[in-house]
Design a protein around this motif. Structure first.
Motif, mmCIF file in Angstrom:
data_model
loop_
_atom_site.group_PDB
_atom_site.id
_atom_site.type_symbol
_atom_site.label_atom_id
_atom_site.label_comp_id
_atom_site.label_asym_id
_atom_site.label_seq_id
_atom_site.Cartn_x
_atom_site.Cartn_y
_atom_site.Cartn_z
ATOM 1 N N GLY A 112 27.253 -31.689 2.939
ATOM 2 C CA GLY A 112 26.453 -31.621 1.715
ATOM 3 C C GLY A 112 25.889 -30.247 1.466
ATOM 4 O O GLY A 112 25.474 -29.552 2.398
ATOM 5 N N SER A 113 25.857 -29.866 0.197
ATOM 6 C CA SER A 113 25.404 -28.528 -0.183
ATOM 7 C C SER A 113 23.907 -28.325 0.002
ATOM 8 O O SER A 113 23.440 -27.186 0.080
ATOM 9 C CB SER A 113 25.778 -28.254 -1.646
ATOM 10 O OG SER A 113 25.228 -29.248 -2.498
ATOM 11 N N ASP A 114 23.127 -29.413 0.056
ATOM 12 C CA ASP A 114 21.669 -29.287 0.166
ATOM 13 C C ASP A 114 21.161 -29.428 1.600
ATOM 14 O O ASP A 114 19.981 -29.186 1.852
ATOM 15 C CB ASP A 114 20.976 -30.346 -0.697
ATOM 16 C CG ASP A 114 21.251 -30.171 -2.182
ATOM 17 O OD1 ASP A 114 21.776 -29.104 -2.567
ATOM 18 O OD2 ASP A 114 20.956 -31.105 -2.953
ATOM 19 N N GLN A 115 22.021 -29.831 2.525
ATOM 20 C CA GLN A 115 21.546 -30.143 3.881
ATOM 21 C C GLN A 115 20.932 -28.924 4.579
ATOM 22 O O GLN A 115 19.905 -29.042 5.263
ATOM 23 C CB GLN A 115 22.700 -30.694 4.733
ATOM 24 C CG GLN A 115 23.470 -31.847 4.120
ATOM 25 C CD GLN A 115 22.732 -33.181 4.167
ATOM 26 O OE1 GLN A 115 21.606 -33.276 4.625
ATOM 27 N NE2 GLN A 115 23.379 -34.234 3.681
ATOM 28 N N ALA A 116 21.542 -27.753 4.406
ATOM 29 C CA ALA A 116 21.062 -26.559 5.105
ATOM 30 C C ALA A 116 19.695 -26.105 4.608
ATOM 31 O O ALA A 116 18.978 -25.390 5.316
ATOM 32 C CB ALA A 116 22.075 -25.418 4.959
ATOM 33 N N ALA A 117 19.317 -26.513 3.393
ATOM 34 C CA ALA A 117 18.021 -26.144 2.826
ATOM 35 C C ALA A 117 17.023 -27.288 2.976
ATOM 36 O O ALA A 117 16.075 -27.394 2.206
ATOM 37 C CB ALA A 117 18.171 -25.764 1.359
ATOM 38 N N SER A 120 15.879 -21.594 -7.514
ATOM 39 C CA SER A 120 16.988 -22.551 -7.478
ATOM 40 C C SER A 120 18.146 -22.152 -6.577
ATOM 41 O O SER A 120 19.208 -22.765 -6.621
ATOM 42 C CB SER A 120 17.500 -22.792 -8.903
ATOM 43 O OG SER A 120 16.516 -23.449 -9.670
ATOM 44 N N THR A 121 17.942 -21.123 -5.748
ATOM 45 C CA THR A 121 18.962 -20.766 -4.768
ATOM 46 C C THR A 121 18.807 -21.647 -3.527
ATOM 47 O O THR A 121 17.694 -21.874 -3.064
ATOM 48 C CB THR A 121 18.830 -19.293 -4.348
ATOM 49 O OG1 THR A 121 18.835 -18.468 -5.508
ATOM 50 C CG2 THR A 121 19.972 -18.886 -3.435
ATOM 51 N N TYR A 122 19.933 -22.154 -3.010
ATOM 52 C CA TYR A 122 19.928 -23.011 -1.814
ATOM 53 C C TYR A 122 20.726 -22.339 -0.699
ATOM 54 O O TYR A 122 21.938 -22.216 -0.846
ATOM 55 C CB TYR A 122 20.562 -24.363 -2.126
ATOM 56 C CG TYR A 122 19.763 -25.284 -2.997
ATOM 57 C CD1 TYR A 122 19.289 -26.492 -2.509
ATOM 58 C CD2 TYR A 122 19.505 -24.977 -4.320
ATOM 59 C CE1 TYR A 122 18.573 -27.367 -3.315
ATOM 60 C CE2 TYR A 122 18.779 -25.843 -5.133
ATOM 61 C CZ TYR A 122 18.329 -27.029 -4.627
ATOM 62 O OH TYR A 122 17.618 -27.889 -5.423
ATOM 63 N N PRO A 123 20.134 -21.932 0.410
ATOM 64 C CA PRO A 123 18.695 -21.857 0.631
ATOM 65 C C PRO A 123 18.103 -20.597 0.002
ATOM 66 O O PRO A 123 18.810 -19.610 -0.217
ATOM 67 C CB PRO A 123 18.581 -21.814 2.154
ATOM 68 C CG PRO A 123 19.855 -21.176 2.605
ATOM 69 C CD PRO A 123 20.907 -21.599 1.623
ATOM 70 N N SER A 126 8.207 -26.441 -5.308
ATOM 71 C CA SER A 126 9.409 -27.110 -4.834
ATOM 72 C C SER A 126 10.212 -26.111 -4.016
ATOM 73 O O SER A 126 10.730 -25.126 -4.559
ATOM 74 C CB SER A 126 10.239 -27.616 -6.030
ATOM 75 O OG SER A 126 11.426 -28.231 -5.587
ATOM 76 N N GLY A 127 10.283 -26.346 -2.699
ATOM 77 C CA GLY A 127 10.869 -25.359 -1.806
ATOM 78 C C GLY A 127 12.300 -25.651 -1.411
ATOM 79 O O GLY A 127 12.663 -26.799 -1.155
ATOM 80 N N HIS A 128 13.118 -24.592 -1.356
ATOM 81 C CA HIS A 128 14.517 -24.711 -0.955
ATOM 82 C C HIS A 128 14.855 -23.716 0.150
ATOM 83 O O HIS A 128 16.007 -23.298 0.280
ATOM 84 C CB HIS A 128 15.431 -24.475 -2.162
ATOM 85 C CG HIS A 128 15.142 -25.371 -3.321
ATOM 86 N ND1 HIS A 128 14.923 -24.895 -4.597
ATOM 87 C CD2 HIS A 128 14.996 -26.714 -3.380
ATOM 88 C CE1 HIS A 128 14.671 -25.913 -5.409
ATOM 89 N NE2 HIS A 128 14.706 -27.027 -4.691
ATOM 90 N N GLU A 129 13.843 -23.334 0.935
ATOM 91 C CA GLU A 129 14.114 -22.437 2.056
ATOM 92 C C GLU A 129 14.940 -23.191 3.098
ATOM 93 O O GLU A 129 15.124 -24.396 2.986
ATOM 94 C CB GLU A 129 12.813 -21.952 2.713
ATOM 95 C CG GLU A 129 11.768 -21.414 1.765
ATOM 96 C CD GLU A 129 10.942 -22.507 1.123
ATOM 97 O OE1 GLU A 129 10.340 -23.321 1.843
ATOM 98 O OE2 GLU A 129 10.930 -22.573 -0.114
ATOM 99 N N SER A 130 15.388 -22.485 4.112
ATOM 100 C CA SER A 130 16.215 -23.159 5.118
ATOM 101 C C SER A 130 15.338 -23.947 6.072
ATOM 102 O O SER A 130 14.764 -24.970 5.699
ATOM 103 C CB SER A 130 17.096 -22.148 5.860
ATOM 104 O OG SER A 130 16.320 -21.112 6.431
ATOM 105 N N VAL A 131 15.165 -23.504 7.291
ATOM 106 C CA VAL A 131 14.484 -24.336 8.287
ATOM 107 C C VAL A 131 12.965 -24.182 8.247
ATOM 108 O O VAL A 131 12.237 -25.034 8.732
ATOM 109 C CB VAL A 131 15.026 -24.035 9.700
ATOM 110 C CG1 VAL A 131 14.553 -22.675 10.182
ATOM 111 C CG2 VAL A 131 14.634 -25.131 10.688
ATOM 112 N N THR A 176 10.934 -16.116 -2.759
ATOM 113 C CA THR A 176 10.097 -17.297 -3.017
ATOM 114 C C THR A 176 8.970 -16.972 -4.003
ATOM 115 O O THR A 176 8.624 -17.803 -4.843
ATOM 116 C CB THR A 176 9.507 -17.861 -1.715
ATOM 117 O OG1 THR A 176 8.811 -16.820 -1.014
ATOM 118 C CG2 THR A 176 10.609 -18.421 -0.832
ATOM 119 N N ASN A 177 8.374 -15.785 -3.878
ATOM 120 C CA ASN A 177 7.446 -15.263 -4.892
ATOM 121 C C ASN A 177 6.379 -16.290 -5.287
ATOM 122 O O ASN A 177 6.167 -16.576 -6.469
ATOM 123 C CB ASN A 177 8.236 -14.830 -6.129
ATOM 124 C CG ASN A 177 7.429 -13.959 -7.072
ATOM 125 O OD1 ASN A 177 6.435 -13.346 -6.675
ATOM 126 N ND2 ASN A 177 7.836 -13.904 -8.333
#
Length: 275
Positions: free
Chosen positions: A228-233, A167-170, A195-200, A176-177
């Motif tokens: 937005g807080s989610d855009q970078a992820a 749940s860390t963004y990114p 469900s992935g929250h990596e960056s690019v 990721t484990n």
């Protein structure tokens, strides 16, 4: 075949026009569905949090920021119509019971339990009673917490699959484990997605598919530099398009494991072995 969801979430920044562009982007990338988030702001957040100062395009408090990002009936009516028009499923992760009851009127095929809501027992019961296929996020959760949630869906005979997540963004690659996909599948004897929250990067999603993830969810954006807080992820179109194509090729690449001589190899065999 891996089920791919383009997570729009709140990356629409309160604009239906942006939401429609993101839906179209997901459709063009051949995603199976798009997903949004719904909150009753005054119930999900405390007064202290909402009154806290926060600069945003909508004002100077957290309340103004949260309300500016929230869609209501008019916006969801338009989303429903547009998704039907272009032919893509949509669904929502609701963060409170009122939101879940509100979304029911659209008769979406799927539900999603957002990772922060995994321990909200009353909300989970309301979701499970719908008996729709439910994707259950497991970010920041222990095995025991996941077990309690799974029992609710099993007791309600509601189809579900777990989704491994951080749940860390990114998310940092070293956190990721994704071997946890196997851990959850072995522990709960159910389908498990990611469900992935990596960056690019979308490499983790491809690796998850190799490990047998049955679904992939990835945040999308028109432009990672947007507010937005989610855009970078999130992935822009080029990354999303490549990710979906690669993920859906995995099943073909893995094959069935049966060792055989392919018809295409026969002439090569005759030429190089003389038989």
């Amino acid at each position: 075949m891996v089920f791919v969801t383009a997570e729009i979430g709140i990356n629409h920044n309160g604009s239906v026009d942006i939401a429609k562009k993101l839906i179209e982007m997901a459709k063009n990338a051949k995603c199976d569905a798009v997903k949004f988030q719904k909150r009753t702001v005054e119930k999900v957040y405390s007064k202290e949090v909402l009154d806290a100062p926060r600069e945003s395009p909508w004002g100077t408090t957290t309340r103004e920021q949260k309300m500016g990002l929230e869609f209501g009936k008019d916006e969801y009516d338009q989303i429903d119509d547009y998704c039907k028009k272009i032919g893509i499923d949509w669904f929502v992760s609701c963060w409170d019971i009122d939101s879940q009851l509100f979304i029911r009127k659209y008769n979406c095929k799927y539900n999603k339990v957002a990772s922060p809501m995994l321990t909200n027992i009353e909300l989970l019961k309301i979701i499970a009673e719908e008996k729709k296929h439910t994707f259950i996020g497991t970010g920041m959760s222990t095995i025991d917490e996941i077990r309690d949630a799974v029992k609710i869906f099993q007791d309600a005979s509601c189809p579900f699959e777990l989704m491994h997540s951080n749940s860390t963004y990114p998310t940092k690659l070293e956190e990721t484990n994704i071997k946890c996909i196997e851990t959850l599948r072995n522990e709960f004897k159910c389908d498990v997605g990611y469900s992935g929250h990596e960056s690019v990067s979308y490499l983790v999603c491809v690796c998850a598919a190799v490990l047998g993830a049955t679904s992939i969810e990835r945040h999308i954006t028109l432009d990672r530099s947007m507010y937005g807080s989610d855009q970078a992820a999130s992935l822009e179109f080029a990354g999303l398009d490549r990710m979906v194509r690669n993920v859906k090729e995995i099943e073909t690449i893995l094959g069935d494991g049966v060792k055989r001589v392919w018809d295409s190899e026969v002439p090569i065999k005759k030429k190089l072995r003389g038989i």
